[in-house]
Design a protein around this motif. Structure first.
Motif, PDB file in Angstrom:
ATOM      1  N   PHE A 434     -14.514  -6.123  49.354  1.00  0.00           N
ATOM      2  CA  PHE A 434     -14.165  -5.761  48.064  1.00  0.00           C
ATOM      3  C   PHE A 434     -15.432  -6.483  48.098  1.00  0.00           C
ATOM      4  O   PHE A 434     -16.269  -5.790  46.682  1.00  0.00           O
ATOM      5  CB  PHE A 434     -13.409  -6.738  47.378  1.00  0.00           C
ATOM      6  CG  PHE A 434     -12.678  -6.071  46.198  1.00  0.00           C
ATOM      7  CD1 PHE A 434     -13.223  -7.624  44.994  1.00  0.00           C
ATOM      8  CD2 PHE A 434     -12.837  -5.149  45.560  1.00  0.00           C
ATOM      9  CE1 PHE A 434     -13.064  -6.862  43.189  1.00  0.00           C
ATOM     10  CE2 PHE A 434     -12.783  -5.015  44.101  1.00  0.00           C
ATOM     11  CZ  PHE A 434     -12.401  -5.033  42.708  1.00  0.00           C
TER      12      PHE A 434
ATOM     13  N   TRP B  59      -7.461  -2.788  45.368  1.00  0.00           N
ATOM     14  CA  TRP B  59      -7.897  -1.869  45.949  1.00  0.00           C
ATOM     15  C   TRP B  59      -7.976  -1.891  47.276  1.00  0.00           C
ATOM     16  O   TRP B  59      -8.088  -0.581  48.035  1.00  0.00           O
ATOM     17  CB  TRP B  59      -9.495  -2.721  46.251  1.00  0.00           C
ATOM     18  CG  TRP B  59     -10.754  -2.037  46.489  1.00  0.00           C
ATOM     19  CD1 TRP B  59     -11.728  -1.141  46.365  1.00  0.00           C
ATOM     20  CD2 TRP B  59     -11.675  -2.364  47.759  1.00  0.00           C
ATOM     21  NE1 TRP B  59     -12.352  -0.724  46.394  1.00  0.00           N
ATOM     22  CE2 TRP B  59     -12.605  -1.334  48.004  1.00  0.00           C
ATOM     23  CE3 TRP B  59     -10.969  -2.829  48.934  1.00  0.00           C
ATOM     24  CZ2 TRP B  59     -13.712  -1.512  49.081  1.00  0.00           C
ATOM     25  CZ3 TRP B  59     -12.698  -3.103  49.662  1.00  0.00           C
ATOM     26  CH2 TRP B  59     -13.452  -1.939  49.729  1.00  0.00           C
ATOM     27  N   LYS B  66     -10.097   3.252  46.730  1.00  0.00           N
ATOM     28  CA  LYS B  66     -11.717   2.692  47.163  1.00  0.00           C
ATOM     29  C   LYS B  66     -12.736   3.086  46.678  1.00  0.00           C
ATOM     30  O   LYS B  66     -13.616   1.980  45.809  1.00  0.00           O
ATOM     31  CB  LYS B  66     -11.170   2.558  48.686  1.00  0.00           C
ATOM     32  CG  LYS B  66     -10.500   2.024  49.189  1.00  0.00           C
ATOM     33  CD  LYS B  66     -10.641   1.048  50.659  1.00  0.00           C
ATOM     34  CE  LYS B  66      -9.633   0.726  50.850  1.00  0.00           C
ATOM     35  NZ  LYS B  66     -10.503  -0.135  52.664  1.00  0.00           N
ATOM     36  N   VAL B  72     -12.321   1.747  40.659  1.00  0.00           N
ATOM     37  CA  VAL B  72     -12.008   0.363  40.950  1.00  0.00           C
ATOM     38  C   VAL B  72     -12.762  -1.033  39.315  1.00  0.00           C
ATOM     39  O   VAL B  72     -11.707  -1.946  39.490  1.00  0.00           O
ATOM     40  CB  VAL B  72     -12.973   0.148  41.880  1.00  0.00           C
ATOM     41  CG1 VAL B  72     -13.428  -1.172  42.291  1.00  0.00           C
ATOM     42  CG2 VAL B  72     -12.784   1.317  42.638  1.00  0.00           C
ATOM     43  N   SER B  75      -9.548  -1.089  37.594  1.00  0.00           N
ATOM     44  CA  SER B  75      -8.389  -2.171  37.889  1.00  0.00           C
ATOM     45  C   SER B  75      -8.383  -3.330  37.660  1.00  0.00           C
ATOM     46  O   SER B  75      -8.011  -4.251  37.655  1.00  0.00           O
ATOM     47  CB  SER B  75      -7.819  -2.029  39.149  1.00  0.00           C
ATOM     48  OG  SER B  75      -8.775  -1.828  39.888  1.00  0.00           O
ATOM     49  N   THR B  76      -9.980  -4.011  37.992  1.00  0.00           N
ATOM     50  CA  THR B  76     -10.353  -4.910  38.170  1.00  0.00           C
ATOM     51  C   THR B  76     -10.599  -5.805  36.795  1.00  0.00           C
ATOM     52  O   THR B  76     -10.481  -7.022  36.935  1.00  0.00           O
ATOM     53  CB  THR B  76     -11.745  -5.031  38.799  1.00  0.00           C
ATOM     54  OG1 THR B  76     -11.895  -4.394  40.629  1.00  0.00           O
ATOM     55  CG2 THR B  76     -12.549  -6.942  38.966  1.00  0.00           C
TER      56      THR B  76
END
Lengths: 445, 247
Positions: A434, B59, B66, B72, B75-76
């Motif tokens: 990630f 993720w 992705k 991304v 959400s992070t």
């Protein structure tokens, strides 16, 4: 004011343990990245670049550009795979190691019960000499060779001898406390690097086994560590332990007499309406073995005390002392030094003493925390290393918090190692891809 | 003439110091002298790692999304803010465990701001270590002549260090703001801090455009400076108001 002072002392005591652990972890990571023994000093620039790559202990992954694998790289990969297979065979030896730890811990407990304290100390002294002399000397030699420092063997031997003997004296005799602490951290870091030769899988198994063993040894009524603590409590003696003591008084210079524990100095006691100062004898909580932190001190439980009438005008100048555990002694660090000992003084029959709190942490904790972080660095990378280190420190903070809540001796390894291992696995499996994805695309959060 | 190819170590060390400068300076000046703040910062670093792992798991959970950068980041950031709020709730819950916990958690306006700052510093330090230092250290520590195709103007690691620095400052400022908002249950303020965080993170999408890193760096630093000034002004006002209330 007294309450604030007390809680500030608790925070300082906690941090005074966390800092050396972080230092030990960092030192062991540096030692783990030291050049291999096969490396020799070269002066050519091209070889120097190659040497610098040898210095890096971590994997080389092509991040931005994927290069085709050359024959040399393929051969290197096969060689590493073969070594890895051999190391995995070491799992067998890990089992033997754990059996040795269990057996030896019981032997130490038995020796202490039969009052063979000198034998324990002699064994520990020899171990420290070996670690400092052999391991430390090996790293020093590699460092000198890799940096092309010309040193003849006579000078080298004298240097190692002096460093070793100085460390031995600092740990077992008298020394400024900071010097004693420095050498303890160095010894722990050197001991943790011993596990470099063991395979990754074997190390993980060893750490899992230690978690289980530590829980049994400390918390179980049949555990040897609990046995040791109970014996020490019965005799009202100090536990033979190789511990990291945060007490700022100089090592080996405590004048606490055996049999009657007396506080030598109390620093910065809160002033009360009665300004008299008097000697007071302190009896520690002997029934629990290790002291617990009486964090419920209230204003009613504080007064100012000094054991030396002539020191009544001094404020905040004398270091606090251990109230119940006199000069440090030793136990095998591989066995029982995972107890977190919180030492505080308590006045017998008086509820108005305010004391400084300091912690004692077994050297084995330092060693195995460093082993875990070193293993995560070797098998993963810096990302896993940082995550594991943070998890270990957080686990230690949780352990100390539980110590405050439950007021019982607790093992320091299980929570930290469990957090560390779980976080390593999660970091290796999910976090690394990630973070790499974010880094490649230039995204930040 | 010495170039970065002849002095890779200098570039590496320089980038390292650049990325860690804010957290090291503020950490050394504000947090290290106060042991209880160091404990708070360490706990915050742990929770940041936990939040990033949850974000990483999330993720992985939705593979089609992705490569959707906005998703991304959304959400992070949401997970990070949620973890920070969970930390606040946890600290409040721990306060019920007696005087011992108050060794680490202090009450009062200034103490609340300092605690928020420590939380932000923990977040900032881990963000630099995970998103920049560890990646560079693992792979290209001694090979710094790298330029991304989308960012040919700035050395990749210098740009990465600059971004990491900006986001570490962002976390510290957000920590101060968010903690005070949680404490006073100011939901508008909480949303405000979340929006700031999301906005500054979304600004980094500009790095995905060719040649975008230059103006993205400017936008991010502009937003971070503005946020820092807001945090400073809010802190001063908050302390003054608290003193008035106490008086």
């Amino acid at each position: 004011m007294g309450k604030r002072q007390s809680v500030q002392d608790a925070a300082s005591a906690v941090v005074s343990v966390v800092y050396p652990i972080m230092g030990c972890i960092a030192l062991s990571a540096i030692l783990a990245g030291a050049p291999d023994y096969s490396f020799t000093c070269v002066h050519d620039e091209q070889d120097e670049r190659a040497a610098l790559r040898h210095y890096r202990p971590w994997k080389l992954d092509g991040l931005l550009t994927k290069q085709p694998e050359s024959a040399e790289q393929r051969a290197e990969r096969y060689r590493l795979a073969h070594e890895q297979l051999q190391r995995q065979v070491a799992v067998v030896f890990v089992g033997s190691f754990l059996v040795f730890i269990v057996f030896f811990t019981f032997c130490v407990a038995m020796a202490y019960k039969m009052r063979f304290g000198r034998a324990i100390k002699a064994w520990m002294g020899g171990s420290i000499l070996l670690v400092l002399g052999y391991n430390g000397g090996s790293y020093l030699r590699v460092l000198l060779v890799s940096r092309c420092v010309p040193v003849d063997w006579i000078t080298f031997v004298l240097l190692v001898w002096n460093l070793t003997l100085t460390g031995w004296l600092a740990i077992f005799w008298k020394a400024p406390r900071w010097f004693n602490q420095l050498y303890l951290v160095l010894v722990a870091a050197l001991m943790s690097t011993i596990f470099r030769a063991v395979g990754t899988l074997a190390t993980w198994l060893l750490l899992c086994g230690l978690v289980v063993w530590d829980l049994f040894a400390v918390l179980s009524p049949y555990g040897p560590l609990k046995w040791l603590v109970d014996i020490a409590a019965e005799r009202n003696e100090s536990l033979p332990a190789l511990v990291y003591d945060t007490d700022p008084s100089d090592a080996g210079r405590e004048t606490i007499r055996s049999g009657s524990n007396r506080v030598q100095d109390i620093r910065d006691a809160r002033p009360t309406s009665t300004s008299t100062r008097r000697r007071t004898s302190i009896r520690s909580h002997a029934d629990d073995g290790y002291q617990t932190l009486p964090m419920t001190d209230t204003d009613d439980e504080c007064s100012e005390v000094s054991t030396d009438p002539g020191d009544s005008d001094e404020e905040d100048t004398k270091p606090p002392t251990s109230s119940s555990l006199p000069a440090s002694s030793q136990i095998p660090s591989s066995s029982s030094s995972s107890l977190v000992a919180v030492v505080s003084g308590q006045i017998e029959g008086r509820a108005d003493l305010q004391v400084k709190h300091h912690l004692k942490l077994g050297l084995g904790d330092f060693v195995f925390y460093s082993v875990l972080t070193g293993t995560s660095l070797r098998s993963g990378g810096q990302l896993e290393f940082w995550v594991t280190a943070v998890a270990i420190v957080f686990g230690l903070l949780c352990t100390l918090f539980l110590l405050l809540v439950f007021q019982k001796p607790l093992p320091a390894l299980p929570i930290s190692l469990t957090f560390g291992m779980i976080f390593y696995i999660m970091a290796a499996l999910s976090l690394r891809p990630f973070v790499l994805h974010l880094f490649e695309t230039g995204l930040f959060t | 003439m010495e170039t970065e190819q002849n002095n890779p170590l200098l570039v590496s060390v320089g980038c390292l110091f650049l990325s860690l400068s804010a957290t090291l300076i503020w950490g050394g000046y504000v947090i290290m002298p106060r042991p209880h703040l160091f404990i708070v910062a360490t706990m915050a670093a742990f929770f940041y790692c936990l939040g990033q792992m949850l974000a990483a798991g999330w993720w992985f959970a939705i593979p089609p999304l992705k490569q959707e950068f906005a998703w991304v980041l959304f959400s992070t950031v949401t997970i990070q803010e949620g973890i920070r709020w969970a930390m606040f709730a946890l600290f409040n819950w721990m306060k019920g465990y007696g005087e011992g916990v108050k060794a680490f958690l202090r009450v009062g306006a200034v103490n609340g701001l300092l605690t928020g700052f420590a939380v932000g510093a923990g977040y900032g330090l881990m963000s630099v270590l995970l998103s920049y230092t560890s990646i560079v250290g693992d792979n290209y520590w001694f090979d710094q002549s790298i330029y991304m195709p989308n960012c040919p103007e700035i050395n990749f690691f210098v740009a990465g260090a600059a971004f990491a620095l900006a986001y570490s400052i962002m976390h510290m400022a957000l920590g101060v703001l968010a903690w005070s908002m949680y404490d006073t249950k100011n939901y508008v303020g909480i949303f405000f801090t979340y929006a700031w965080h999301l906005g500054i993170s979304m600004a980094s999408i500009g790095n995905t455009n060719r040649g975008g890193c230059v103006y993205t760096l400017g936008i991010v630093y502009g937003l971070v400076v503005l946020l820092s000034l807001c945090a400073l002004a809010f802190s001063i006002r908050f302390v003054k108001m608290s003193k008035q209330v106490d008086a």
